[in-house]
Design a protein around this motif. Structure first.
Motif, short mmCIF file in Angstrom:
data_model
loop_
_atom_site.label_atom_id
_atom_site.label_comp_id
_atom_site.label_asym_id
_atom_site.label_seq_id
_atom_site.Cartn_x
_atom_site.Cartn_y
_atom_site.Cartn_z
N THR A 1 0.83 -1.21 0.00
CA THR A 1 0.00 0.00 0.00
C THR A 1 0.86 1.26 0.00
O THR A 1 0.52 2.26 -0.64
CB THR A 1 -0.96 0.01 1.20
OG1 THR A 1 -0.22 -0.12 2.42
CG2 THR A 1 -1.96 -1.13 1.10
N GLN A 2 2.01 1.20 0.69
CA GLN A 2 2.92 2.34 0.65
C GLN A 2 3.50 2.54 -0.75
O GLN A 2 3.60 3.66 -1.25
CB GLN A 2 4.05 2.14 1.66
CG GLN A 2 3.63 2.28 3.10
CD GLN A 2 3.27 3.72 3.45
OE1 GLN A 2 2.13 4.15 3.25
NE2 GLN A 2 4.21 4.46 3.97
N ALA A 3 3.90 1.44 -1.38
CA ALA A 3 4.45 1.54 -2.73
C ALA A 3 3.42 2.09 -3.71
O ALA A 3 3.78 2.80 -4.67
CB ALA A 3 4.93 0.17 -3.20
N ARG A 4 2.16 1.78 -3.45
CA ARG A 4 1.11 2.27 -4.36
C ARG A 4 1.01 3.79 -4.33
O ARG A 4 0.64 4.41 -5.33
CB ARG A 4 -0.22 1.62 -3.97
CG ARG A 4 -1.31 1.84 -5.00
CD ARG A 4 -2.28 0.68 -5.08
NE ARG A 4 -3.19 0.82 -6.21
CZ ARG A 4 -2.89 0.48 -7.45
NH1 ARG A 4 -1.70 -0.03 -7.72
NH2 ARG A 4 -3.77 0.64 -8.43
N ARG A 5 1.34 4.41 -3.19
CA ARG A 5 1.38 5.87 -3.15
C ARG A 5 2.37 6.41 -4.17
O ARG A 5 2.12 7.43 -4.81
CB ARG A 5 1.76 6.34 -1.74
CG ARG A 5 0.69 6.16 -0.70
CD ARG A 5 1.23 6.32 0.72
NE ARG A 5 1.98 7.55 0.90
CZ ARG A 5 2.75 7.79 1.96
NH1 ARG A 5 2.87 6.89 2.92
NH2 ARG A 5 3.40 8.94 2.06
N HIS A 6 3.50 5.72 -4.30
CA HIS A 6 4.51 6.14 -5.29
C HIS A 6 4.03 5.85 -6.71
O HIS A 6 4.11 6.70 -7.59
CB HIS A 6 5.83 5.41 -5.02
CG HIS A 6 6.82 5.51 -6.13
ND1 HIS A 6 7.57 6.64 -6.37
CD2 HIS A 6 7.18 4.61 -7.10
CE1 HIS A 6 8.34 6.44 -7.43
NE2 HIS A 6 8.12 5.22 -7.88
N LEU A 7 3.52 4.63 -6.93
CA LEU A 7 3.16 4.20 -8.28
C LEU A 7 2.00 5.01 -8.85
O LEU A 7 1.93 5.22 -10.06
CB LEU A 7 2.80 2.71 -8.27
CG LEU A 7 3.96 1.76 -7.95
CD1 LEU A 7 3.45 0.34 -7.75
CD2 LEU A 7 5.00 1.79 -9.07
N THR A 8 1.11 5.47 -7.98
CA THR A 8 -0.03 6.25 -8.46
C THR A 8 0.28 7.74 -8.54
O THR A 8 -0.56 8.52 -8.98
CB THR A 8 -1.26 6.04 -7.54
OG1 THR A 8 -0.90 6.41 -6.20
CG2 THR A 8 -1.71 4.59 -7.57
N GLY A 9 1.48 8.13 -8.09
CA GLY A 9 1.86 9.52 -8.16
C GLY A 9 1.37 10.38 -7.01
O GLY A 9 1.59 11.60 -7.00
N VAL A 10 0.73 9.77 -6.01
CA VAL A 10 0.26 10.52 -4.85
C VAL A 10 1.43 11.10 -4.07
O VAL A 10 1.40 12.23 -3.59
CB VAL A 10 -0.61 9.62 -3.95
CG1 VAL A 10 -0.93 10.32 -2.62
CG2 VAL A 10 -1.90 9.24 -4.67
N ASP A 11 2.49 10.31 -3.95
CA ASP A 11 3.65 10.73 -3.18
C ASP A 11 4.88 10.06 -3.78
O ASP A 11 5.28 8.98 -3.35
CB ASP A 11 3.47 10.33 -1.70
CG ASP A 11 4.56 10.88 -0.81
OD1 ASP A 11 5.41 11.66 -1.30
OD2 ASP A 11 4.58 10.54 0.39
N ARG A 12 5.47 10.67 -4.79
CA ARG A 12 6.61 10.06 -5.48
C ARG A 12 7.81 10.00 -4.54
O ARG A 12 8.26 11.00 -3.99
CB ARG A 12 6.96 10.87 -6.73
CG ARG A 12 5.83 10.97 -7.74
CD ARG A 12 5.51 9.65 -8.41
NE ARG A 12 6.52 9.28 -9.39
CZ ARG A 12 6.50 8.16 -10.11
NH1 ARG A 12 5.53 7.29 -9.94
NH2 ARG A 12 7.46 7.91 -10.96
N SER A 13 8.35 8.78 -4.34
CA SER A 13 9.40 8.59 -3.36
C SER A 13 10.15 7.30 -3.63
O SER A 13 9.53 6.24 -3.78
CB SER A 13 8.80 8.56 -1.95
OG SER A 13 9.69 7.97 -1.02
N VAL A 14 11.46 7.38 -3.69
CA VAL A 14 12.27 6.18 -3.85
C VAL A 14 12.07 5.25 -2.65
O VAL A 14 12.00 4.02 -2.79
CB VAL A 14 13.77 6.54 -4.01
CG1 VAL A 14 14.64 5.29 -3.97
CG2 VAL A 14 13.99 7.30 -5.30
#
Length: 304
Positions: A268-281
């Motif tokens: 679920t955390q990775a999905r924040r990155h993948l959906t562009g909600v919170d781009r983060s390595v």
């Protein structure tokens, strides 16, 4: 670092440093009028659904402090600190980075963990009426559905656990993330317990077993209890202090569930990155970790 303008609400700030880490909350080390303070402030999102608001987390820390649990002294709650809720508490000193702690863990730490957990589980639930209990398997199924991609290993883990959990377990106030990394440690052992955002009412075995999850051993896999010690003395001490009779078999089931829970949290955390909600390595890397938990839970089930 210059203190942000919104920090003026805390008081006359001499120094403010944004601390690294923290997937769902900001942590600021602040010096105010010569006092060392830690400000915990809401960030963009949360790891799991049902995570406590900072107001409720602050109340849990207050209750724990009153119950004699080793927690930083709570200071103040802020409804709006730069557009986000926050609270402040005493800043304590010691090590929190898991990989450093497991290199040379204090001998007293495993039994101290049992001591503090017994105190946590003795907090009267009526003191915290906002805490809820939910079916842990159904909660994880619902969160997994939000990932919107198949993860059959996690589904298997949920089914396996659902058949073995104690449906009639006593419900107590639990910390919800009881592990190395959320404990401040020094040369003498446990200094303070941090990060109460996942507190809820649950089977006490859920907390007792959480530090057994391999991810929380930080590479020291030979010491099953969080990379710092053996499980048996820790469990015996906990049972002796609480009068409960938790078994290693119960902890094994919750260890499987722990891998399920952390795998879902990573996805679920990775999905924040993948959906562009919170781009983060950092969030992207968490998504890769989910595969490790899937492998681990399958291995545990095979050897059950």
């Amino acid at each position: 670092m210059t203190a942000p303008e919104w920090m003026a609400a805390v008081g006359p700030v001499d120094r403010a440093v944004l601390l690294p880490g923290g997937a769902s909350k900001e942590a600021w080390a602040v010096d105010v009028n010569g006092q060392e303070v830690l400000v915990r402030r809401a960030a963009a999102s949360v790891i799991h659904q049902g995570t406590l608001s900072l107001e409720h987390e602050f109340e849990v820390i207050r209750a724990a402090h009153q119950a004699g649990v080793k927690v930083p002294r709570p200071l103040a709650y802020y409804t709006d600190l730069g557009g986000r809720e926050a609270f402040s508490m005493e800043r304590v000193h010691g090590e929190t980075i898991g990989r450093r702690i497991v290199r040379d863990p204090p001998a007293a730490l495993p039994l101290q963990m049992a001591d503090e957990l017994a105190r946590v589980h003795a907090i009267p639930p009526e003191r915290l009426p906002f805490l809820q209990s939910t079916d842990p398997v159904q909660r994880m199924r619902a969160e997994l559905d939000t990932v919107e991609e198949p993860h059959p290993a996690i589904e298997l883990g949920l089914t396996w656990v659902a058949e073995r959990l104690n449906a009639d377990a006593e419900l107590v106030v639990t910390h919800g993330d009881w592990r190395i990394g959320n404990l401040v440690v020094d040369g003498d052992g446990l200094v303070a317990v941090l990060d109460w955002e996942f507190a809820h009412l649950a089977d006490p075995a859920e907390d007792v077993a959480w530090p057994l999850v391999r991810a929380w051993r930080f590479g020291a896999d030979g010491r099953r209890l969080g990379g710092v010690g053996e499980v048996e003395p820790y469990l015996e001490r906990y049972n002796a202090l609480t009068g409960r009779e938790l078994t290693l078999d119960e902890l094994y089931v919750w260890e499987v569930f722990g891998n399920v829970k952390w795998a879902v949290g990573c996805l679920t955390q990775a999905r924040r990155h993948l959906t562009g909600v919170d781009r983060s390595v950092e969030l992207a890397v968490l998504g890769r970790f989910a595969a490790e938990m899937e492998y681990e839970l399958l291995d545990l089930i095979e050897h059950a």
